[in-house]
Design a protein around this motif. Structure first.
Motif, PDB file in Angstrom:
ATOM      1  N   ARG A  45      46.743  43.631  49.747  1.00 55.86           N
ATOM      2  CA  ARG A  45      46.968  44.011  48.346  1.00 55.86           C
ATOM      3  C   ARG A  45      46.386  42.968  47.408  1.00 55.86           C
ATOM      4  N   SER A  46      46.572  41.701  47.726  1.00 59.39           N
ATOM      5  CA  SER A  46      46.032  40.636  46.893  1.00 59.39           C
ATOM      6  C   SER A  46      44.511  40.687  46.860  1.00 59.39           C
ATOM      7  N   TYR A  47      43.909  40.894  48.015  1.00 63.43           N
ATOM      8  CA  TYR A  47      42.446  40.956  48.090  1.00 63.43           C
ATOM      9  C   TYR A  47      41.925  42.155  47.296  1.00 63.43           C
ATOM     10  N   ALA A  48      42.593  43.310  47.429  1.00 62.21           N
ATOM     11  CA  ALA A  48      42.147  44.492  46.701  1.00 62.21           C
ATOM     12  C   ALA A  48      42.243  44.285  45.193  1.00 62.21           C
ATOM     13  N   THR A  49      43.285  43.588  44.743  1.00 61.69           N
ATOM     14  CA  THR A  49      43.430  43.300  43.317  1.00 61.69           C
ATOM     15  C   THR A  49      42.288  42.427  42.817  1.00 61.69           C
ATOM     16  N   MET A  50      41.955  41.401  43.575  1.00 62.14           N
ATOM     17  CA  MET A  50      40.857  40.508  43.169  1.00 62.14           C
ATOM     18  C   MET A  50      39.519  41.242  43.136  1.00 62.14           C
ATOM     19  N   GLN A  51      39.342  42.182  44.064  1.00 64.05           N
ATOM     20  CA  GLN A  51      38.078  42.909  44.143  1.00 64.05           C
ATOM     21  C   GLN A  51      38.085  44.174  43.289  1.00 64.05           C
ATOM     22  N   ARG A  78      41.403  37.605  63.110  1.00 63.06           N
ATOM     23  CA  ARG A  78      40.055  37.305  62.609  1.00 63.06           C
ATOM     24  C   ARG A  78      39.194  38.565  62.602  1.00 63.06           C
ATOM     25  N   ASP A  79      39.247  39.332  63.710  1.00 59.37           N
ATOM     26  CA  ASP A  79      38.416  40.527  63.791  1.00 59.37           C
ATOM     27  C   ASP A  79      38.896  41.621  62.849  1.00 59.37           C
ATOM     28  N   ILE A  86      36.816  40.454  54.992  1.00 56.64           N
ATOM     29  CA  ILE A  86      37.550  39.253  54.573  1.00 56.64           C
ATOM     30  C   ILE A  86      37.325  38.148  55.595  1.00 56.64           C
ATOM     31  N   THR A  87      36.925  36.972  55.107  1.00 56.33           N
ATOM     32  CA  THR A  87      36.734  35.797  55.954  1.00 56.33           C
ATOM     33  C   THR A  87      37.652  34.688  55.458  1.00 56.33           C
ATOM     34  N   LEU A  88      38.445  34.125  56.359  1.00 54.72           N
ATOM     35  CA  LEU A  88      39.378  33.065  55.997  1.00 54.72           C
ATOM     36  C   LEU A  88      39.134  31.833  56.859  1.00 54.72           C
ATOM     37  N   LEU A  93      43.978  31.461  59.101  1.00 49.86           N
ATOM     38  CA  LEU A  93      44.168  32.414  60.194  1.00 49.86           C
ATOM     39  C   LEU A  93      45.324  31.988  61.091  1.00 49.86           C
ATOM     40  N   ARG A  94      45.379  30.696  61.381  1.00 48.50           N
ATOM     41  CA  ARG A  94      46.461  30.182  62.215  1.00 48.50           C
ATOM     42  C   ARG A  94      47.807  30.388  61.524  1.00 48.50           C
ATOM     43  N   GLY A  95      47.842  30.240  60.207  1.00 49.10           N
ATOM     44  CA  GLY A  95      49.080  30.472  59.471  1.00 49.10           C
ATOM     45  C   GLY A  95      49.524  31.922  59.555  1.00 49.10           C
ATOM     46  N   LEU A  96      48.577  32.863  59.444  1.00 46.56           N
ATOM     47  CA  LEU A  96      48.928  34.281  59.568  1.00 46.56           C
ATOM     48  C   LEU A  96      49.444  34.601  60.966  1.00 46.56           C
TER      49      LEU A  96
END
Length: 252
Positions: A45-51, A78-79, A86-88, A93-96
């Motif tokens: 949702r956050s990514y969609a808002t930014m984009q 990651r995949d 989305i690339t983090l 990624l480890r946090g997610l």
């Protein structure tokens, strides 16, 4: 042993069976998929808002099976994110992945977790016939899952990444655990079968030269297991039986 495209009969040459925990003994997919959705939907949702784009939520069936099922958490997330453009960084990624694991275990500790009835039936039969059994997983909490599902005492050996972190091999991380389990069972790999649901687990068993490698495909994608070295692929452990064993083990 006798194998067909969807059935396997074990002969007297097999003295022990090593079972993978996740997806073979424990039915964890639903809980894991729900945990991933809780972690990933706020990010999407956050990514969609930014984009300034439409939100595409995480699909608990399609996205989980495509990207997460039978794979290490970091690789899966990651995949999945890459499929959404989305690339983090690695730490994010480890946090997610860590958050998903936390939610997964919280749900298990609150409500328990189920085992596969056909696997429980098979383990009971093979133990009556004198075969030794092990349950193995690279996950550090796998022994807890077995206990909470009420099946821990059905296995002569229980081995996970927490109990035996020093058994890993660099090429096939799961192979060290499988070989350690065989040693604790006092049965050589040449007389031991391995039942696994992940391509990595199947590959590790093949690398360890185990007598029989059985892939369990519950999602309709048997080719990946065959490509990684499974001798036979079945969709449920009701398709695996012992020579001359009654039909209750090998229900059609």
């Amino acid at each position: 042993m006798q194998t067909t495209a969807d059935r396997c009969v074990l002969g007297d040459e097999i003295a022990a069976i090593i079972f993978g925990v996740d997806g073979v003994v424990i039915d964890s997919a639903r809980v894991a998929a729900a945990a991933w959705k809780s972690v990933l939907d706020p990010l999407l949702r956050s990514y969609a808002t930014m984009q300034e784009a439409e939100v595409r939520p995480f699909e608990v069936r399609d996205d989980y099976l495509e990207h997460m099922h039978g794979r290490p958490r970091l690789d899966g997330v990651r995949d999945f994110l890459a499929s959404r453009g989305i690339t983090l960084p690695y730490d994010d990624l480890r946090g997610l992945a860590g958050r998903e694991e936390e939610l997964f275990l919280t749900e298990v500790r609150r409500h328990g977790i189920a085992s596969f009835a056909s696997t429980v039936d098979l383990v009971r039969v093979v133990r009556r016939r004198g075969l030794r059994t092990a349950a193995v997983s690279v996950d550090w909490y796998a022994s807890e899952l077995l206990t909470r599902a009420g099946v821990a005492e059905m296995f002569d050996v229980r081995l996970d990444g927490l109990e035996a972190p020093g058994t890993m091999l660099p090429v096939h991380p799961e192979c060290g655990l499988l070989l350690e389990a065989a040693q604790r069972l006092r049965t050589p790999p040449a007389r031991t079968a391995v039942v696994e649901q992940s391509p990595a687990g199947v590959s590790a068993a093949r690398y360890g030269a185990f007598a029989l490698v059985v892939g369990v495909d519950r999602i309709g994608r048997p080719a990946a297991l065959r490509d990684h070295g499974a001798d036979v692929v079945i969709n449920d452990l009701s398709r695996l039986r012992l020579l001359a064993e009654p039909a209750m083990v090998g229900r059609p």
